[in-house]
Design a protein around this motif. Structure first.
Motif, short mmCIF file in Angstrom:
data_model
loop_
_atom_site.label_atom_id
_atom_site.label_comp_id
_atom_site.label_asym_id
_atom_site.label_seq_id
_atom_site.Cartn_x
_atom_site.Cartn_y
_atom_site.Cartn_z
N ALA A 56 0.80 -1.21 0.16
CA ALA A 56 0.13 -0.11 0.04
C ALA A 56 0.86 1.15 0.02
CB ALA A 56 -0.96 -0.07 1.11
N ALA A 57 2.03 0.96 0.47
CA ALA A 57 2.89 2.37 0.50
C ALA A 57 3.68 2.73 -1.11
CB ALA A 57 4.18 1.96 1.61
N PHE A 58 3.41 1.98 -2.04
CA PHE A 58 4.09 2.28 -3.31
C PHE A 58 2.99 3.26 -3.93
CE2 PHE A 58 5.80 -2.34 -3.12
CZ PHE A 58 6.90 -2.08 -3.34
N PRO A 59 3.65 4.10 -4.57
CA PRO A 59 2.81 5.13 -5.26
C PRO A 59 2.03 4.51 -6.32
CG PRO A 59 5.12 5.28 -5.96
CD PRO A 59 5.17 4.19 -4.69
N ASP A 60 0.97 5.42 -6.66
CA ASP A 60 -0.12 4.86 -7.32
C ASP A 60 0.50 4.54 -9.08
OD1 ASP A 60 -1.94 4.94 -5.70
OD2 ASP A 60 -2.83 6.85 -6.40
N ASP A 61 1.49 5.31 -9.33
CA ASP A 61 2.16 4.93 -10.61
C ASP A 61 3.31 4.11 -10.68
OD1 ASP A 61 3.77 6.62 -9.59
OD2 ASP A 61 4.34 8.00 -10.96
N PHE A 62 3.49 3.31 -9.38
CA PHE A 62 4.60 2.26 -9.45
C PHE A 62 4.34 1.06 -10.59
CE2 PHE A 62 6.09 -1.65 -7.83
CZ PHE A 62 7.52 -1.34 -7.74
N MET A 63 5.42 1.17 -11.31
CA MET A 63 5.53 0.23 -12.41
C MET A 63 4.33 0.45 -13.52
SD MET A 63 6.95 -3.37 -11.07
CE MET A 63 7.03 -3.86 -12.76
N ALA A 64 3.91 1.89 -13.61
CA ALA A 64 2.74 2.05 -14.60
C ALA A 64 3.07 1.65 -16.02
CB ALA A 64 2.37 3.43 -14.56
N HIS A 65 4.55 1.68 -16.41
CA HIS A 65 4.89 1.50 -17.60
C HIS A 65 5.41 0.06 -17.75
CE1 HIS A 65 4.38 5.64 -18.69
NE2 HIS A 65 5.12 6.01 -17.39
N GLY A 66 5.14 -0.85 -16.96
CA GLY A 66 5.76 -2.31 -17.28
C GLY A 66 7.30 -2.29 -16.48
N ARG A 67 7.81 -3.25 -17.12
CA ARG A 67 9.20 -3.51 -16.79
C ARG A 67 10.32 -3.13 -17.80
NH1 ARG A 67 9.15 -9.70 -14.55
NH2 ARG A 67 10.81 -9.07 -13.35
N ASP A 68 9.87 -2.28 -18.72
CA ASP A 68 10.40 -1.56 -19.87
C ASP A 68 11.11 -2.68 -20.63
OD1 ASP A 68 10.22 0.83 -18.75
OD2 ASP A 68 11.88 0.67 -17.12
N ASP A 69 12.43 -2.66 -20.83
CA ASP A 69 12.96 -3.70 -21.84
C ASP A 69 13.38 -5.16 -21.22
OD1 ASP A 69 15.07 -2.94 -20.13
OD2 ASP A 69 16.16 -2.37 -21.93
N GLN A 70 12.73 -5.60 -20.42
CA GLN A 70 12.92 -7.08 -19.95
C GLN A 70 12.51 -8.18 -21.09
OE1 GLN A 70 14.18 -7.84 -16.79
NE2 GLN A 70 14.74 -5.72 -16.51
N THR A 71 13.31 -8.90 -21.50
CA THR A 71 13.16 -9.74 -22.57
C THR A 71 13.20 -11.15 -21.95
OG1 THR A 71 15.30 -9.67 -23.27
CG2 THR A 71 13.75 -8.43 -24.41
N GLN A 72 12.43 -12.11 -22.32
CA GLN A 72 12.50 -13.56 -22.11
C GLN A 72 13.43 -14.12 -22.60
OE1 GLN A 72 10.43 -15.10 -19.69
NE2 GLN A 72 11.64 -16.85 -19.87
N ALA A 73 14.63 -14.95 -21.87
CA ALA A 73 15.58 -15.71 -22.46
C ALA A 73 14.98 -16.83 -23.24
CB ALA A 73 16.46 -16.06 -21.35
N GLU A 74 15.73 -17.27 -24.26
CA GLU A 74 15.34 -18.54 -24.99
C GLU A 74 15.69 -19.67 -24.34
OE1 GLU A 74 13.85 -18.99 -27.90
OE2 GLU A 74 13.51 -16.91 -28.02
N ARG A 75 14.75 -20.69 -24.37
CA ARG A 75 15.04 -21.85 -23.39
C ARG A 75 15.21 -23.05 -24.31
NH1 ARG A 75 11.68 -21.12 -17.67
NH2 ARG A 75 12.52 -19.00 -17.46
N GLU A 76 15.65 -24.33 -23.99
CA GLU A 76 15.61 -25.42 -24.59
C GLU A 76 14.46 -26.29 -24.32
OE1 GLU A 76 19.34 -27.56 -24.67
OE2 GLU A 76 20.46 -25.90 -24.71
N GLY A 77 13.86 -26.94 -24.98
CA GLY A 77 12.93 -27.89 -24.73
C GLY A 77 13.21 -29.03 -24.16
N PHE A 78 12.12 -29.36 -23.26
CA PHE A 78 12.68 -30.52 -22.36
C PHE A 78 12.34 -31.76 -23.20
CE2 PHE A 78 12.21 -27.23 -19.48
CZ PHE A 78 13.22 -27.35 -18.75
#
Length: 78
Positions: A56-78
């Motif tokens: 509740a202490a976080f401001p209302d606009d906290f992470m309003a724009h998401g996580r910016d340029d975070q990309t998912q790493a490629e993973r090998e199939g199991f």
């Protein structure tokens, strides 16, 4: 396996913990529970009681724009 003895401390029953099994900090809060004829003693789990207040202490606009340029790493199939 080390052995120990029970003793009385006021109206409570107490157990001495041998030095080789002792917790390093004497201020460590502990939980104790009975399971059948065993007593289990362990460090108390951290409670999440203040978690909602922390969120509740976080401001209302906290992470309003998401996580910016975070990309998912490629993973090998199991």
């Amino acid at each position: 396996m080390p052995f120990t003895r029970l003793f009385r401390n006021g109206n409570s029953q107490a157990v001495r913990i041998p030095a080789e099994l002792a917790y390093p900090d004497t201020d460590t809060p502990l939980e104790i529970e009975r399971i059948g004829d065993e007593l289990r003693i362990r460090p108390a789990r951290r409670r999440l009681t203040g978690l909602l207040d922390a969120f509740a202490a976080f401001p209302d606009d906290f992470m309003a724009h998401g996580r910016d340029d975070q990309t998912q790493a490629e993973r090998e199939g199991f």
